[in-house]
Write an enzyme that holds these catalytic residues in place. Structure first.
Site, PDB file in Angstrom:
ATOM      1  CD  GLU A  38       1.283   1.239  -8.758  1.00 13.98           C
ATOM      2  OE1 GLU A  38      -0.009   1.583  -8.825  1.00 13.98           O
ATOM      3  OE2 GLU A  38       1.854   1.635 -10.184  1.00 13.98           O
ATOM      4  CG  PHE A  43       3.953   4.852  -8.441  1.00 12.56           C
ATOM      5  CD1 PHE A  43       3.040   5.881  -8.463  1.00 12.56           C
ATOM      6  CD2 PHE A  43       4.723   4.598  -9.350  1.00 12.56           C
ATOM      7  CE1 PHE A  43       3.315   6.933  -9.478  1.00 12.56           C
ATOM      8  CE2 PHE A  43       5.008   5.577 -10.384  1.00 12.56           C
ATOM      9  CZ  PHE A  43       4.138   6.743 -10.644  1.00 12.56           C
TER      10      PHE A  43
END
Lengths: 275, 317
Positions: free
Chosen positions: B59, B84
């Site tokens: 991410e 995330f």
């Protein structure tokens, strides 16, 4: 590359060194060691390799440069001044209230800064994004990045290095500023990072090893990168932290402190002597 | 509004809107971090494979890549679960999209505790706080599929970073196609004079049910859909404070730092009235079915109605 060209680039590099020392000294803080180690790469990129236009800094087809190790901002600002993106006398406003020249590069403040950096480990990801955009738009743009050898302790670098390879970004070239020192000491002692070339090769990169102060070698690496298709190129640039100022060379204490006026005088006279 | 509403997850509307947007604007690109089947970006990936970037489970790298794409003129929608997108990649969002004021859109699905069985590790109750504190960030929590669709288009038109939070579970479709979402403009979805319930996301439909419960007790509750958490719609809050004299906020998020905090900051500085925040009370969630979790963490219409009655009493003191 002619001898004359090399001499000119060496002179440019020395002027960048001079302005780096002057701006950090006036600011009273900053990072001279890791700024001086990347100067020859900057001089070669900005004055020989990259297609850029200081009068039209948003030219869509331009090449991009990202200083992922943002604390080398003083050298980058000096290169931008030398290229004509910003006035030279502005360099003495470094780190002062109201100045465009923030302690770490801010793209919203300074023409020619392509990405805001400072929090380490992020430049390669952003460079990948630019390289992907250039490919989508079928532009000739090439993207250049300087990473620090302490910086690659950040995990995001390795996430990004997988992306560069997975996406086959052959319009991307990275210089690893391998000066072997970071704030807390030798990279080897802080968190060892032996054989960087082998590591990057294992990740799938086209890897070169060069003397990061040898201008023809830097240029030749850029040409080899340009000729390499289907994978990104990383040059492990063997450099000397504090390069060009004898008392700063290979001394870790010069990572992040400004010289005194007296020390700056000596440094400036040394650099001027080699001009 | 209909009496037997269709149930659609807002993440599905996000995925559908991206495809339509992609057809209209060749600069739209989408990134995902190995969750495209869940974030519903897989449809865009199938239709525009060259404009879809699969980033793998990374991410932080995804947010940096999105920033680079935006710096080169693309309009990237970087998609992952809310926990995330906001938490794992907070510094990347702050340093590049935020500080660089780049045109990065963050599509954060699976917000809140109704993620359900995956448990606390996946239940984002902090994301609105994290995104709201970044200077220049726009934060949107659409209430239903229609509003989500329009929010995606509004985000693409807006110059600058935008965080859009959607949910996993199906929620009632509240708005007609003629609804016109604007960034920064909340709307009164039910008028009332005794108290105002200010809600976002799935809590808007709960708040409307709460208003029905209150009506049966003779209480007239105003319900405001505050889809944009930042910039917060100050005027509609002040008007509600002045006209109804009491406020309950309702969000599927921690009571610290999100919608409730934004409303309290506004009210306490300009027009102090009694306020009570409904949300997750400074604890982590747990595994369970979405409706069980809504009850366990006191986020249901009954909880909102009961709280409203308490706040009205404070008004009379």
């Amino acid at each position: 590359m002619t001898k004359q060209e090399v001499r000119e680039l060496q002179c440019i590099a020395n002027r960048i060194r001079l302005n780096t020392i002057k701006s950090i000294t006036t600011a009273g803080s900053g990072h001279p060691g890791g700024s001086l180690s990347v100067v020859d790469i900057l001089a070669t990129l900005y004055f020989k390799v990259m297609k850029i236009d200081p009068k039209d800094h948003k030219w869509p087809d331009r090449d991009r440069f990202i200083m992922s190790k943002g604390h080398a901002a003083p050298a980058l600002y000096a290169a931008l001044a030398e290229a004509g993106f910003i006035p030279e006398d502005e360099l003495l406003t470094l780190r002062k209230l109201g100045s465009r020249l923030q302690g770490h590069p801010s793209m919203r403040h300074v023409p020619g800064i392509e990405m805001s950096t400072g929090s380490l480990g992020q430049g390669l990801s952003t460079a990948n994004g630019m390289a992907l955009a250039a490919r989508l738009d079928k532009k000739p743009t090439r993207v250049y990045v300087i990473l620090g050898d302490g910086e690659v302790q950040e995990g995001q670098i390795w996430e990004a290095s997988m992306t560069s390879v997975h996406q086959k970004l052959d319009n991307l070239m990275v210089f690893l500023d391998y000066n072997r020192l970071q704030i807390d000491g030798n990279v080897e002692d802080v968190k060892s990072f032996t054989e960087p070339a082998a590591r990057w090769r294992a990740f799938g990169w086209h890897v070169l090893e060069i003397d990061g102060h040898d201008i023809p070698a830097i240029y030749s690496a850029c040409e080899k990168a340009r000729a390499t298709k289907g994978k990104p190129t990383l040059a492990v640039a063997h450099t000397v932290k504090g390069k060009g100022v004898s008392f700063m060379e290979n001394v870790v204490d010069w990572h992040g402190k400004a010289p005194s006026q007296e020390q700056a005088k000596i440094a400036i006279s040394r650099i001027e002597a080699s001009l | 509004m209909t009496h037997t509403p269709q149930m659609v997850p807002t993440r599905a509307a996000y995925g559908k809107a991206l495809i339509e947007l992609g057809r209209l604007n060749p600069d739209i690109v989408v990134l995902d971090a190995d969750l495209s089947k869940s974030t519903r970006t897989d449809g865009f990936a199938r239709e525009f494979p060259e404009r879809f970037f699969q980033m793998g489970v990374a991410e932080a790298d995804m947010m940096g890549t999105a920033a680079g794409l935006a710096a080169s003129g693309k309009i990237p929608f970087a998609s992952s679960f809310a926990i995330f997108a906001s938490g794992r990649a907070f510094d990347q969002v702050r340093q590049t999209a935020g500080y660089g004021r780049l045109n990065v859109k963050i599509g954060a699905s699976h917000g809140g505790i109704t993620v359900g069985e995956d448990g606390a590790s996946h239940q984002s109750i902090e994301d609105l706080t994290l995104m709201r504190v970044i200077p220049g960030m726009t934060v949107i929590v659409p209430a239903d599929a229609v509003e989500t669709h329009q929010a995606v288009f509004a985000a693409a038109d807006h110059e600058g970073p935008v965080y859009i939070r959607t949910g996993r579970s199906p929620v009632p479709v509240l708005f007609k196609e003629s609804y016109n979402f604007k960034i920064g403009e909340a709307i009164v979805v039910r008028d009332g004079k005794d108290i105002t319930i200010i809600a976002c996301g799935i809590m808007v439909s709960e708040s409307l049910k709460a208003a029905e419960i209150l009506a049966e007790k003779g209480i007239s509750a105003r319900v405001i859909n505050m889809a944009t958490i930042k910039p917060i719609h100050t005027d509609i809050i002040i008007k509600a404070a002045e006209e109804t004299g009491a406020i309950v906020t309702a969000e599927e998020h921690s009571i610290i730092g999100g919608l409730g905090s934004a409303v309290c900051e506004t009210v306490s500085e300009i027009c102090p009235v009694p306020v009570k925040r409904i949300g997750v009370c400074d604890v982590f969630g747990q595994s369970g079915k979405p409706d069980e979790l809504m009850k366990a963490y006191s986020l249901t219409a009954d909880d909102i109605a009961r709280t409203a009655l308490e706040v009205i009493k404070r008004k009379e003191m």
